[in-house]
Design a protein around this motif. Structure first.
Motif, PDB file in Angstrom:
ATOM      1  N   GLY A   6       0.843  -1.184   0.000  1.00 55.83           N
ATOM      2  CA  GLY A   6       0.000   0.000   0.000  1.00 55.83           C
ATOM      3  C   GLY A   6       0.878   1.233   0.000  1.00 55.83           C
ATOM      4  O   GLY A   6       2.101   1.134   0.094  1.00 55.83           O
ATOM      5  N   GLY A   7       0.273   2.384  -0.086  1.00 50.21           N
ATOM      6  CA  GLY A   7       1.041   3.619  -0.045  1.00 50.21           C
ATOM      7  C   GLY A   7       1.438   3.960   1.373  1.00 50.21           C
ATOM      8  O   GLY A   7       1.200   3.206   2.310  1.00 50.21           O
ATOM      9  N   LYS A   8       2.058   5.125   1.556  1.00 47.05           N
ATOM     10  CA  LYS A   8       2.415   5.564   2.901  1.00 47.05           C
ATOM     11  C   LYS A   8       1.152   5.912   3.681  1.00 47.05           C
ATOM     12  O   LYS A   8       0.078   6.021   3.139  1.00 47.05           O
ATOM     13  CB  LYS A   8       3.313   6.790   2.826  1.00 47.05           C
ATOM     14  CG  LYS A   8       4.757   6.474   2.572  1.00 47.05           C
ATOM     15  CD  LYS A   8       5.580   7.718   2.747  1.00 47.05           C
ATOM     16  CE  LYS A   8       7.037   7.360   2.656  1.00 47.05           C
ATOM     17  NZ  LYS A   8       7.893   8.505   2.822  1.00 47.05           N
ATOM     18  N   ASN A   9       1.298   6.086   4.949  1.00 47.55           N
ATOM     19  CA  ASN A   9       0.213   6.500   5.841  1.00 47.55           C
ATOM     20  C   ASN A   9      -0.949   5.508   5.843  1.00 47.55           C
ATOM     21  O   ASN A   9      -2.078   5.840   5.514  1.00 47.55           O
ATOM     22  CB  ASN A   9      -0.293   7.904   5.512  1.00 47.55           C
ATOM     23  CG  ASN A   9       0.806   8.931   5.580  1.00 47.55           C
ATOM     24  OD1 ASN A   9       1.721   8.770   6.377  1.00 47.55           O
ATOM     25  ND2 ASN A   9       0.732   9.939   4.759  1.00 47.55           N
ATOM     26  N   ASP A  10      -0.634   4.277   6.168  1.00 45.41           N
ATOM     27  CA  ASP A  10      -1.666   3.256   6.346  1.00 45.41           C
ATOM     28  C   ASP A  10      -2.448   2.975   5.062  1.00 45.41           C
ATOM     29  O   ASP A  10      -3.666   2.879   5.071  1.00 45.41           O
ATOM     30  CB  ASP A  10      -2.601   3.657   7.483  1.00 45.41           C
ATOM     31  CG  ASP A  10      -3.381   2.477   7.997  1.00 45.41           C
ATOM     32  OD1 ASP A  10      -4.471   2.703   8.520  1.00 45.41           O
ATOM     33  OD2 ASP A  10      -2.917   1.345   7.854  1.00 45.41           O
ATOM     34  N   GLN A  11      -1.772   2.856   3.949  1.00 43.91           N
ATOM     35  CA  GLN A  11      -2.329   2.488   2.648  1.00 43.91           C
ATOM     36  C   GLN A  11      -3.476   3.383   2.204  1.00 43.91           C
ATOM     37  O   GLN A  11      -4.424   2.920   1.589  1.00 43.91           O
ATOM     38  CB  GLN A  11      -2.804   1.029   2.633  1.00 43.91           C
ATOM     39  CG  GLN A  11      -1.713   0.029   2.763  1.00 43.91           C
ATOM     40  CD  GLN A  11      -1.704  -0.615   4.106  1.00 43.91           C
ATOM     41  OE1 GLN A  11      -2.459  -0.248   4.979  1.00 43.91           O
ATOM     42  NE2 GLN A  11      -0.813  -1.559   4.302  1.00 43.91           N
ATOM     43  N   SER A  12      -3.411   4.654   2.464  1.00 42.57           N
ATOM     44  CA  SER A  12      -4.484   5.526   2.013  1.00 42.57           C
ATOM     45  C   SER A  12      -3.900   6.753   1.328  1.00 42.57           C
ATOM     46  O   SER A  12      -2.791   7.177   1.628  1.00 42.57           O
ATOM     47  CB  SER A  12      -5.379   5.947   3.171  1.00 42.57           C
ATOM     48  OG  SER A  12      -4.633   6.693   4.092  1.00 42.57           O
ATOM     49  N   THR A  13      -4.656   7.295   0.409  1.00 38.52           N
ATOM     50  CA  THR A  13      -4.259   8.482  -0.330  1.00 38.52           C
ATOM     51  C   THR A  13      -5.399   9.486  -0.248  1.00 38.52           C
ATOM     52  O   THR A  13      -6.562   9.134  -0.323  1.00 38.52           O
ATOM     53  CB  THR A  13      -3.991   8.122  -1.805  1.00 38.52           C
ATOM     54  OG1 THR A  13      -3.028   7.078  -1.840  1.00 38.52           O
ATOM     55  CG2 THR A  13      -3.457   9.301  -2.561  1.00 38.52           C
ATOM     56  N   THR A  14      -5.074  10.764  -0.121  1.00 41.01           N
ATOM     57  CA  THR A  14      -6.081  11.815  -0.048  1.00 41.01           C
ATOM     58  C   THR A  14      -6.184  12.506  -1.398  1.00 41.01           C
ATOM     59  O   THR A  14      -5.179  12.879  -1.981  1.00 41.01           O
ATOM     60  CB  THR A  14      -5.702  12.855   1.021  1.00 41.01           C
ATOM     61  OG1 THR A  14      -5.491  12.182   2.249  1.00 41.01           O
ATOM     62  CG2 THR A  14      -6.776  13.892   1.178  1.00 41.01           C
ATOM     63  N   THR A  15      -7.397  12.648  -1.897  1.00 42.98           N
ATOM     64  CA  THR A  15      -7.596  13.369  -3.150  1.00 42.98           C
ATOM     65  C   THR A  15      -7.577  14.863  -2.885  1.00 42.98           C
ATOM     66  O   THR A  15      -7.906  15.324  -1.796  1.00 42.98           O
ATOM     67  CB  THR A  15      -8.933  12.981  -3.810  1.00 42.98           C
ATOM     68  OG1 THR A  15      -9.993  13.333  -2.933  1.00 42.98           O
ATOM     69  CG2 THR A  15      -8.977  11.506  -4.112  1.00 42.98           C
TER      70      THR A  15
END
Length: 139
Positions: free
Chosen positions: A107-116
C-alpha cells in the motif's frame, strides 16, 4: 473570449491526463516490481535454505524452514522501496518436498491511504502478489 476558454480547457485537460498517466504508471510499476522481486527472492531463499546434510545422508531434498524465512526477509528488505509499506504472509512452508506459499501486499504511505485534492476523500488501495513455489533441482 471563447478562444481563451478553449485554451484554458486544453491546459487543464493536459495537466489532468499527465496526472492520470503518472498515477497508473506508478501502480503498474509497483505491481510488476513486487512480483519479480517476490519470484526471485523466493527462488534464492529456497536455494539458501537447502539442507545439504540431509541430502548427503540419504538423498532427500529438503529445506530448513527458519533459514528460509530469515533469508527471504533479508533479501526482500534489501530490494524494496521505502515509499511503500509491505505486509508479508507465509501461508505454507513444507520442508519435504520443498514448497512455499507467500503473499506480499503493498500500500502507499500512511496506512495504505491516499487523499484526493478535490474532495479530500481517503482512497485506500492494496496491491497483492501471491506465489506458490516448488523447488526443482537437477540432482
Amino acid at each position: 473570449m471563447r478562444e481563451s476558454f478553449w485554451g484554458l480547457m486544453i491546459v487543464i485537460l493536459g495537466i489532468t491526463s499527465i496526472f492520470l498517466v503518472f498515477f497508473f504508471q506508478n501502480v503498474t510499476n509497483t505491481s510488476e516490481h513486487n512480483y519479480e522481486l517476490l519470484k526471485e527472492t523466493t527462488e534464492s531463499a529456497m536455494y539458501d535454505a537447502l539442507d545439504l546434510a540431509a541430502y548427503r545422508a540419504d538423498g532427500t531434498v529438503r529445506i530448513d524452514r527458519e533459514r528460509f524465512v530469515e533469508s527471504f526477509l533479508r533479501r526482500f528488505a534489501e530490494n524494496t522501496s521505502l515509499a511503500h509499506t509491505y505486509k508479508i504472509d507465509f501461508y505454507d512452508i513444507n520442508e519435504e518436498p520443498p514448497k512455499v506459499s507467500i503473499k506480499v501486499s503493498t500500500g502507499g504511505k500512511n496506512d495504505q491511504s491516499t487523499t484526493t485534492t478535490l474532495t479530500n476523500e481517503q482512497i485506500s488501495f492494496e496491491i497483492s502478489n501471491r506465489i506458490d513455489a516448488i523447488l526443482e533441482t537437477k540432482w
